[in-house]
Scaffold this motif. Structure first.
Motif, PDB file in Angstrom:
ATOM      1  N   GLU A  50       0.850  -1.188   0.000  1.00 39.75           N
ATOM      2  CA  GLU A  50       0.000   0.000   0.000  1.00 39.75           C
ATOM      3  C   GLU A  50       0.890   1.244   0.000  1.00 39.75           C
ATOM      4  OE1 GLU A  50      -3.424   0.908   0.061  1.00 39.75           O
ATOM      5  OE2 GLU A  50      -3.678  -1.132  -0.688  1.00 39.75           O
ATOM      6  N   ALA A  51       0.409   2.309  -0.598  1.00 40.85           N
ATOM      7  CA  ALA A  51       1.171   3.555  -0.697  1.00 40.85           C
ATOM      8  C   ALA A  51       1.517   4.132   0.671  1.00 40.85           C
ATOM      9  CB  ALA A  51       0.398   4.576  -1.529  1.00 40.85           C
ATOM     10  N   SER A  52       0.764   3.746   1.675  1.00 41.74           N
ATOM     11  CA  SER A  52       1.017   4.255   3.026  1.00 41.74           C
ATOM     12  C   SER A  52       2.095   3.465   3.776  1.00 41.74           C
ATOM     13  CB  SER A  52      -0.279   4.228   3.840  1.00 41.74           C
ATOM     14  OG  SER A  52      -0.780   2.901   3.903  1.00 41.74           O
ATOM     15  N   THR A  53       2.558   2.357   3.224  1.00 39.75           N
ATOM     16  CA  THR A  53       3.613   1.564   3.860  1.00 39.75           C
ATOM     17  C   THR A  53       4.888   2.402   3.940  1.00 39.75           C
ATOM     18  OG1 THR A  53       2.666  -0.416   2.848  1.00 39.75           O
ATOM     19  CG2 THR A  53       4.896  -0.616   3.718  1.00 39.75           C
ATOM     20  N   THR A  54       5.595   2.285   5.029  1.00 39.19           N
ATOM     21  CA  THR A  54       6.806   3.103   5.169  1.00 39.19           C
ATOM     22  C   THR A  54       7.892   2.646   4.203  1.00 39.19           C
ATOM     23  OG1 THR A  54       7.846   1.705   6.858  1.00 39.19           O
ATOM     24  CG2 THR A  54       6.370   3.486   7.639  1.00 39.19           C
ATOM     25  N   VAL A  55       8.769   3.566   3.905  1.00 40.45           N
ATOM     26  CA  VAL A  55       9.923   3.259   3.055  1.00 40.45           C
ATOM     27  C   VAL A  55      10.733   2.136   3.694  1.00 40.45           C
ATOM     28  CG1 VAL A  55      12.107   4.181   2.170  1.00 40.45           C
ATOM     29  CG2 VAL A  55      10.022   5.573   2.040  1.00 40.45           C
ATOM     30  N   ARG A  56      10.959   2.217   5.009  1.00 42.70           N
ATOM     31  CA  ARG A  56      11.728   1.192   5.722  1.00 42.70           C
ATOM     32  C   ARG A  56      11.110  -0.195   5.547  1.00 42.70           C
ATOM     33  NH1 ARG A  56      14.594   2.336  10.143  1.00 42.70           N
ATOM     34  NH2 ARG A  56      13.224   4.056  10.725  1.00 42.70           N
ATOM     35  N   ASP A  57       9.799  -0.316   5.782  1.00 41.79           N
ATOM     36  CA  ASP A  57       9.140  -1.618   5.669  1.00 41.79           C
ATOM     37  C   ASP A  57       9.149  -2.130   4.223  1.00 41.79           C
ATOM     38  OD1 ASP A  57       8.664  -1.618   8.372  1.00 41.79           O
ATOM     39  OD2 ASP A  57       6.562  -0.979   8.197  1.00 41.79           O
ATOM     40  N   THR A  58       8.976  -1.237   3.281  1.00 41.90           N
ATOM     41  CA  THR A  58       8.988  -1.637   1.866  1.00 41.90           C
ATOM     42  C   THR A  58      10.358  -2.172   1.474  1.00 41.90           C
ATOM     43  OG1 THR A  58       7.308   0.016   1.357  1.00 41.90           O
ATOM     44  CG2 THR A  58       8.587  -0.860  -0.491  1.00 41.90           C
ATOM     45  N   LEU A  59      11.414  -1.457   1.859  1.00 43.41           N
ATOM     46  CA  LEU A  59      12.768  -1.900   1.517  1.00 43.41           C
ATOM     47  C   LEU A  59      13.117  -3.212   2.208  1.00 43.41           C
ATOM     48  CD1 LEU A  59      14.771   1.460   1.507  1.00 43.41           C
ATOM     49  CD2 LEU A  59      13.756   0.221  -0.419  1.00 43.41           C
ATOM     50  N   LYS A  60      12.651  -3.375   3.435  1.00 42.25           N
ATOM     51  CA  LYS A  60      12.901  -4.646   4.136  1.00 42.25           C
ATOM     52  C   LYS A  60      12.237  -5.807   3.405  1.00 42.25           C
ATOM     53  CE  LYS A  60      12.824  -7.048   8.537  1.00 42.25           C
ATOM     54  NZ  LYS A  60      13.222  -8.227   7.852  1.00 42.25           N
ATOM     55  N   GLN A  61      11.005  -5.614   2.957  1.00 41.33           N
ATOM     56  CA  GLN A  61      10.310  -6.666   2.213  1.00 41.33           C
ATOM     57  C   GLN A  61      11.011  -6.963   0.887  1.00 41.33           C
ATOM     58  OE1 GLN A  61       5.932  -6.395   2.047  1.00 41.33           O
ATOM     59  NE2 GLN A  61       6.109  -4.834   3.643  1.00 41.33           N
ATOM     60  N   MET A  62      11.464  -5.912   0.201  1.00 41.96           N
ATOM     61  CA  MET A  62      12.197  -6.121  -1.057  1.00 41.96           C
ATOM     62  C   MET A  62      13.472  -6.911  -0.796  1.00 41.96           C
ATOM     63  SD  MET A  62      11.673  -2.386  -2.875  1.00 41.96           S
ATOM     64  CE  MET A  62      12.665  -2.743  -4.328  1.00 41.96           C
ATOM     65  N   TYR A  63      14.180  -6.555   0.268  1.00 45.07           N
ATOM     66  CA  TYR A  63      15.415  -7.258   0.626  1.00 45.07           C
ATOM     67  C   TYR A  63      15.126  -8.717   0.971  1.00 45.07           C
ATOM     68  CZ  TYR A  63      19.601  -8.630   3.162  1.00 45.07           C
ATOM     69  OH  TYR A  63      20.706  -9.304   3.588  1.00 45.07           O
ATOM     70  N   ASP A  64      14.122  -8.944   1.816  1.00 43.47           N
ATOM     71  CA  ASP A  64      13.781 -10.304   2.243  1.00 43.47           C
ATOM     72  C   ASP A  64      13.371 -11.188   1.073  1.00 43.47           C
ATOM     73  OD1 ASP A  64      14.324  -9.576   4.856  1.00 43.47           O
ATOM     74  OD2 ASP A  64      12.208  -9.381   5.444  1.00 43.47           O
ATOM     75  N   SER A  99      12.990   7.324   6.013  1.00 43.47           N
ATOM     76  CA  SER A  99      12.703   5.906   6.235  1.00 43.47           C
ATOM     77  C   SER A  99      11.321   5.661   6.842  1.00 43.47           C
ATOM     78  CB  SER A  99      13.783   5.258   7.103  1.00 43.47           C
ATOM     79  OG  SER A  99      13.820   5.867   8.379  1.00 43.47           O
ATOM     80  N   ASP A 100      10.809   6.612   7.613  1.00 39.84           N
ATOM     81  CA  ASP A 100       9.486   6.439   8.214  1.00 39.84           C
ATOM     82  C   ASP A 100       8.374   7.131   7.427  1.00 39.84           C
ATOM     83  OD1 ASP A 100      10.339   4.818  10.363  1.00 39.84           O
ATOM     84  OD2 ASP A 100      11.099   6.598  11.401  1.00 39.84           O
ATOM     85  N   GLN A 101       8.725   7.676   6.270  1.00 42.12           N
ATOM     86  CA  GLN A 101       7.731   8.302   5.393  1.00 42.12           C
ATOM     87  C   GLN A 101       7.031   7.215   4.566  1.00 42.12           C
ATOM     88  OE1 GLN A 101       7.003  11.669   5.266  1.00 42.12           O
ATOM     89  NE2 GLN A 101       8.321  11.694   7.072  1.00 42.12           N
ATOM     90  N   PRO A 102       5.831   7.510   4.075  1.00 44.02           N
ATOM     91  CA  PRO A 102       5.156   6.521   3.223  1.00 44.02           C
ATOM     92  C   PRO A 102       5.893   6.366   1.890  1.00 44.02           C
ATOM     93  CG  PRO A 102       3.825   8.517   3.447  1.00 44.02           C
ATOM     94  CD  PRO A 102       5.021   8.695   4.309  1.00 44.02           C
ATOM     95  N   VAL A 103       5.848   5.175   1.354  1.00 47.97           N
ATOM     96  CA  VAL A 103       6.537   4.875   0.102  1.00 47.97           C
ATOM     97  C   VAL A 103       6.024   5.748  -1.049  1.00 47.97           C
ATOM     98  CG1 VAL A 103       5.067   2.968  -0.683  1.00 47.97           C
ATOM     99  CG2 VAL A 103       7.498   2.949  -1.228  1.00 47.97           C
ATOM    100  N   ARG A 104       4.817   6.276  -0.936  1.00 54.20           N
ATOM    101  CA  ARG A 104       4.292   7.156  -1.996  1.00 54.20           C
ATOM    102  C   ARG A 104       5.182   8.371  -2.214  1.00 54.20           C
ATOM    103  NH1 ARG A 104       0.425   8.286   1.917  1.00 54.20           N
ATOM    104  NH2 ARG A 104      -1.158   6.998   0.909  1.00 54.20           N
ATOM    105  N   GLU A 105       5.986   8.737  -1.202  1.00 53.23           N
ATOM    106  CA  GLU A 105       6.864   9.906  -1.299  1.00 53.23           C
ATOM    107  C   GLU A 105       8.052   9.679  -2.233  1.00 53.23           C
ATOM    108  OE1 GLU A 105       6.130  12.838   0.150  1.00 53.23           O
ATOM    109  OE2 GLU A 105       4.305  11.939   0.975  1.00 53.23           O
ATOM    110  N   VAL A 106       8.415   8.422  -2.474  1.00 55.30           N
ATOM    111  CA  VAL A 106       9.606   8.137  -3.287  1.00 55.30           C
ATOM    112  C   VAL A 106       9.332   7.244  -4.494  1.00 55.30           C
ATOM    113  CG1 VAL A 106      11.239   8.526  -1.406  1.00 55.30           C
ATOM    114  CG2 VAL A 106      10.279   6.241  -1.757  1.00 55.30           C
TER     115      VAL A 106
END
Length: 165
Positions: A50-64, A99-106
């Motif tokens: 979701e666009a509201s997911t944080t950048v940190r959580d999104t990158l962690k999922q991509m890494y995992d 890192s704590d901003q929503p992924v929609r920002e980047v």
């Protein structure tokens, strides 16, 4: 009022496909690229957040998951994509601040997408012309059904490389 009957000479309907000749392809790869559908390529698994997911959580999922892009949605609809290029260009040098901003920002907003009924040639062409490595795949209801990336394109092409006899 009396209607005139149309004759063949006066413009009677002529079937435009009457003399249609199907295209002649050079080889199996050319035929597959032009006649098959994207849904015959490997487009899964794919990941969406979701666009509201944080950048940190999104990158962690991509890494995992060891993936290079993630589809970004709002209410199940495609609104963006976050790729490794976005991470390098928009995140790396300011990770601590965002890192704590929503992924929609980047994310890249309104990414080019193709339908699962389009041809592989169209998908590959859009990727090449657009200069991006990943393209979301949608069904006819605009629901996300996968993503196509360079490894999957290469795998598909390898399947259709003509073999020497």
């Amino acid at each position: 009022m009396k209607r005139k009957r149309r004759s063949a000479e006066a413009g009677e309907f002529q079937d435009p496909l009457k003399n249609y000749s199907p295209p002649a392809y050079e080889d199996e790869m050319e035929r597959a690229l032009c006649e098959n559908r994207v849904d015959q390529m490997r487009t899964k698994p794919s990941m969406a957040v979701e666009a509201s997911t944080t950048v940190r959580d999104t990158l962690k999922q991509m890494y995992d998951m060891n993936i290079a892009s993630v589809i970004v949605t709002e209410d199940g609809r495609l609104v963006g994509i976050l790729s490794e290029r976005d991470v390098l260009n928009k995140v790396v040098d300011r990770y601590d601040q965002i890192s704590d901003q929503p992924v929609r920002e980047v994310m890249t907003v309104h990414p080019t997408a193709v339908y699962d009924t389009d041809t592989p040639a169209k998908a590959i062409n859009l990727m090449a012309v657009g200069g991006f490595r990943h393209i979301p795949i949608l069904d006819v209801d605009d629901q996300i059904v996968g993503v196509l990336g360079p490894r999957r394109v290469a795998d598909y092409l390898r399947q259709h490389i003509p073999t020497e006899s």
